[in-house]
Every structure is written in structure tokens, then in C-alpha cells.
Scaffold this motif. Sequence first.
Motif, PDB file in Angstrom:
ATOM      1  N   HIS A 168       0.843  -1.189   0.000  1.00 36.89           N
ATOM      2  CA  HIS A 168       0.000   0.000   0.000  1.00 36.89           C
ATOM      3  C   HIS A 168       0.878   1.238   0.000  1.00 36.89           C
ATOM      4  O   HIS A 168       2.102   1.144   0.072  1.00 36.89           O
ATOM      5  CB  HIS A 168      -0.954  -0.002   1.205  1.00 36.89           C
ATOM      6  N   THR A 169       0.252   2.409  -0.107  1.00 37.27           N
ATOM      7  CA  THR A 169       0.976   3.673  -0.129  1.00 37.27           C
ATOM      8  C   THR A 169       0.584   4.504   1.091  1.00 37.27           C
ATOM      9  O   THR A 169      -0.298   4.124   1.858  1.00 37.27           O
ATOM     10  CB  THR A 169       0.651   4.479  -1.408  1.00 37.27           C
ATOM     11  N   THR A 170       1.214   5.649   1.246  1.00 39.02           N
ATOM     12  CA  THR A 170       0.894   6.530   2.371  1.00 39.02           C
ATOM     13  C   THR A 170      -0.489   7.142   2.236  1.00 39.02           C
ATOM     14  O   THR A 170      -1.009   7.687   3.211  1.00 39.02           O
ATOM     15  CB  THR A 170       1.935   7.658   2.479  1.00 39.02           C
ATOM     16  N   ARG A 171      -1.098   7.054   1.052  1.00 35.11           N
ATOM     17  CA  ARG A 171      -2.419   7.670   0.863  1.00 35.11           C
ATOM     18  C   ARG A 171      -3.557   6.657   0.885  1.00 35.11           C
ATOM     19  O   ARG A 171      -4.724   7.033   0.841  1.00 35.11           O
ATOM     20  CB  ARG A 171      -2.455   8.449  -0.463  1.00 35.11           C
ATOM     21  N   THR A 172      -3.244   5.367   0.985  1.00 35.53           N
ATOM     22  CA  THR A 172      -4.263   4.330   0.848  1.00 35.53           C
ATOM     23  C   THR A 172      -5.433   4.523   1.807  1.00 35.53           C
ATOM     24  O   THR A 172      -6.595   4.469   1.404  1.00 35.53           O
ATOM     25  CB  THR A 172      -3.642   2.934   1.055  1.00 35.53           C
ATOM     26  N   MET A 173      -5.155   4.737   3.088  1.00 39.18           N
ATOM     27  CA  MET A 173      -6.224   4.807   4.081  1.00 39.18           C
ATOM     28  C   MET A 173      -7.151   5.996   3.827  1.00 39.18           C
ATOM     29  O   MET A 173      -8.376   5.875   3.941  1.00 39.18           O
ATOM     30  CB  MET A 173      -5.640   4.878   5.496  1.00 39.18           C
ATOM     31  N   ASP A 174      -6.578   7.145   3.491  1.00 31.86           N
ATOM     32  CA  ASP A 174      -7.404   8.314   3.196  1.00 31.86           C
ATOM     33  C   ASP A 174      -8.306   8.066   1.995  1.00 31.86           C
ATOM     34  O   ASP A 174      -9.488   8.446   1.988  1.00 31.86           O
ATOM     35  CB  ASP A 174      -6.527   9.540   2.935  1.00 31.86           C
ATOM     36  N   LEU A 175      -7.779   7.420   0.957  1.00 32.11           N
ATOM     37  CA  LEU A 175      -8.584   7.132  -0.223  1.00 32.11           C
ATOM     38  C   LEU A 175      -9.719   6.162   0.093  1.00 32.11           C
ATOM     39  O   LEU A 175     -10.839   6.316  -0.405  1.00 32.11           O
ATOM     40  CB  LEU A 175      -7.701   6.563  -1.339  1.00 32.11           C
ATOM     41  N   LEU A 176      -9.433   5.155   0.912  1.00 29.94           N
ATOM     42  CA  LEU A 176     -10.475   4.192   1.269  1.00 29.94           C
ATOM     43  C   LEU A 176     -11.649   4.883   1.959  1.00 29.94           C
ATOM     44  O   LEU A 176     -12.815   4.654   1.611  1.00 29.94           O
ATOM     45  CB  LEU A 176      -9.902   3.115   2.192  1.00 29.94           C
TER      46      LEU A 176
END
Length: 311
Positions: A168-176
Amino acid sequence: MGTAPQNPVVNDPGLYDFRPYRDRHPIRWPGDKPIAVWISPNLEFYEIDPPANPFRKSWTKPHPDVVGYSHRDYANRVGHWRMAEVMERHGFKGTVSLSVALCQHHPEVVENANALGWEFFSHGIYNTRYTYGMDEAQERAIMEDSIRTVQEATGQRIRGWLAPALTHTTRTMDLLAEMGFTYTCDLYHDDQPGPVHVARGRLVSMPYSLEVNDHYGFAVYNMSPREYADTLIRQYERLAREGEASGTVMCIPLHSYLIGQPHRIGPFEEVLRHIAADGRAWITRAGDIAEHFLAHDYDAVAAETAHPAAE
């Protein structure tokens, strides 16, 4: 003169708060069960010769890796059907970690799981393609593709996410959170659900497991089938006892090319028989755990920390 020690918080991604395991807000599962148990069959598709990712090789051998590919292909042709039969016999509905491309490559497998009442969440498109090196538009496109494809194939709107091959990337959680997902399985830090810090909305960290994942059991820890079954029972018994104070979660992640082998399925069925007969478990699916936690416990758990998740 020595160098001053670095502040360890600087490199903390800040995805969740530290909460000591004792004296937490007491979680109560339906029926006052002390433990929620969910099984996560990984229904995956591996490409025999995938595009190269500069950050990670898909196969350890030079492409095409016929041995690695065919071993995993056993899952969809044989292993899934054997595993599903055993799960259904003892009342366990799967929460599928799905390589979304399986909907096109082997729709029969997806149709079978859907007909059994299993839940689906996305494990990426292929388990041989990683999010390493992707920009935001590419990662967003994978999530949009997952939502659309699974809904067209099953009628379900997926609620959960496990990054392909755990990348995953550092932005994955925000996008989810932004795209309406309610839980992620990409964090392995707790035996209870908890809030994930995201820019907007709410996202639940769903307890998944590496320790009792059949891949780790057989390929990393070199367990025999009976040793793995004994590990699962010990995991269950301990979490059920601790859950009397505050409800715990046990996830059993499976890969049917491993657990669905004829010499392994018998001891695993003994585990399911044990849990089903015990009576203390809420045998359920990950999405139902997430929805219950959001409705009954999320606010109280967030309030225990100094930084509640964003609304």
C-alpha cells in the motif's frame, strides 16, 4: 560530541493511537458473545508472466514461473471447493479477500462464494500487481475498478480492503475512507477493531492476522497440519477468555491452495467443529463486525485517545 537521538514519533505515520490492552472501553458483541470469529478465504488470481514492478518481483524464479503459478492455480480448480464445503458444513460464511480479476478469469468461483452468502472485499485486481510506485490516480482507479467489478459480478458493494500482496501507499487509508469503504485489513496491531486516522470520514481497522494465516503457518513457520490446527484452537481459546472483559476478534486468513489440500483439510475441519460447538463465538463476517463497531463502540473508543478520528 555524540549525535542527539532522533524523535521516534517523527517517522510514525500516525494511522492509529496507542491504547494499552487493559482497561479499555468494553466492547460487547451480539448475544453477549466474548469473541467474533471470521474466516477470510483469499480467492486470488496470479498471472503467470505479469508486468514487472521495479520495487518487487512477482515470482522468485525467472518468468514464467510455471511451478509457482500452477501451485496457486490449484486453489480455484480444487482447493476452494473442498474448503467451502467444510466451512458450510459448520456454519462459517467466508469474508473473501478477492483478487477482483477473478470475476473475469474464473467467474464460477465468485458465483459459488456469492451463492453461499459470503461477503467480498478487494485484495486488488491481481495478486501479482502491487501498489508500490503508483500515483494517486492509479491507486484510485484500482479502488473504483474493484467497487464496480464486484458489484456487477455479485450485486455487493464492497466495504473492505486488503492491499494486493499487502502493498500500500501513504495515501491508501485516506482514499479508502473517501471512497466509502468502512474497514481495512492492512493493519495488524490489535485484537480488537479500532479507528484509523483519515483525512475525512471514518475507517475501522479490522483485525486480520499474519500469525495464524495459513501461509505463515505452512510456508514460514513450517507447521504440520495438526500443529496449525492446534495453533488456531489455542488462539481461539485465549481470545475467548480475554473477550469476557471486552470483545475480541479472531480472523482466520486462508489460501485454499494450502488449506484445501487433502492432507490438511481434516485437521482444519476439527478446528471449525471445535469453535462451532463451543458456543462462545459470534461466527460472522468482517463487514458485520465493522458495522456493529461503528454503531456501538467507535465513538467511545475514539474518545479514549487524545486524537479522535476526523468526522
